[in-house]
Design a protein around this motif. Structure first.
Motif, PDB file in Angstrom:
ATOM      1  N   MET A 112      53.235  45.993  28.103  1.00 53.01           N
ATOM      2  CA  MET A 112      53.377  45.709  26.095  1.00 53.01           C
ATOM      3  C   MET A 112      53.366  46.833  25.473  1.00 53.01           C
ATOM      4  N   ARG A 113      54.598  46.564  24.573  1.00 56.32           N
ATOM      5  CA  ARG A 113      54.567  47.746  23.671  1.00 56.32           C
ATOM      6  C   ARG A 113      53.747  47.132  22.221  1.00 56.32           C
ATOM      7  N   LEU A 148      53.426  54.434  18.839  1.00 54.19           N
ATOM      8  CA  LEU A 148      53.625  53.199  20.128  1.00 54.19           C
ATOM      9  C   LEU A 148      52.981  53.770  21.006  1.00 54.19           C
ATOM     10  N   VAL A 149      51.903  52.446  21.558  1.00 55.02           N
ATOM     11  CA  VAL A 149      52.070  52.313  22.632  1.00 55.02           C
ATOM     12  C   VAL A 149      52.391  51.384  23.889  1.00 55.02           C
ATOM     13  N   ASP A 150      52.214  52.144  24.709  1.00 57.97           N
ATOM     14  CA  ASP A 150      52.446  50.668  26.210  1.00 57.97           C
ATOM     15  C   ASP A 150      51.735  50.661  26.654  1.00 57.97           C
ATOM     16  N   VAL A 151      51.200  49.428  27.111  1.00 58.40           N
ATOM     17  CA  VAL A 151      49.734  49.279  27.641  1.00 58.40           C
ATOM     18  C   VAL A 151      49.802  47.925  28.138  1.00 58.40           C
ATOM     19  N   ARG A 152      48.512  47.543  28.787  1.00 59.70           N
ATOM     20  CA  ARG A 152      48.776  46.179  30.257  1.00 59.70           C
ATOM     21  C   ARG A 152      48.641  44.886  29.065  1.00 59.70           C
ATOM     22  N   SER A 153      48.051  44.748  28.372  1.00 56.92           N
ATOM     23  CA  SER A 153      47.301  43.690  27.473  1.00 56.92           C
ATOM     24  C   SER A 153      47.004  44.364  25.593  1.00 56.92           C
ATOM     25  N   LYS A 154      46.595  42.845  25.355  1.00 58.50           N
ATOM     26  CA  LYS A 154      46.307  43.482  23.409  1.00 58.50           C
ATOM     27  C   LYS A 154      45.204  43.422  24.004  1.00 58.50           C
TER      28      LYS A 154
END
Length: 108
Positions: free
Chosen positions: A1-2, A76-82
């Motif tokens: 998720m971005r 702008l972050v690319d993470v696994r979850s909210k």
């Protein structure tokens, strides 16, 4: 998720001190090394607005008298979850203090 995370600056806020910049640089470097940050940076407080009217671009240079706050920086972050994004926000506020961060999920 971005997610696009935008830090808002109120017109009454002063210029951040050097210590804040140093701490935030370390935080961004940590997130960059972990592959979380896609892009980040501070933004010119004046900016510009571009509007298309009847096929013509109308460019208005800031600052804007009617604006009480502007976007001061972004990540702008690319993470696994909210939840992971919210933890990044918590850590950022721990460095920068109280404020507002507007967040939008980015759909690719």
């Amino acid at each position: 998720m971005r997610y696009l995370m935008m830090t808002m600056r109120d017109e009454n806020q002063g210029t951040p001190d050097e210590k804040l910049f140093e701490e935030m640089d370390k935080f961004v470097a940590e997130l960059s090394a972990a592959g979380v940050i896609v892009a980040a940076g501070g933004l010119d407080q004046n900016g510009m607005q571009i509007v298309q009217r009847d096929g013509e671009l109308v460019v208005t240079d800031g600052p804007y008298a009617e604006a009480k706050e502007t976007v001061g920086g972004f990540a702008l972050v690319d993470v696994r979850s909210k939840e992971e994004m919210l933890e990044i926000a918590r850590r950022s506020f721990a460095i920068g203090g109280d404020g507002v961060c507007r967040v939008h999920e980015v759909f690719l």
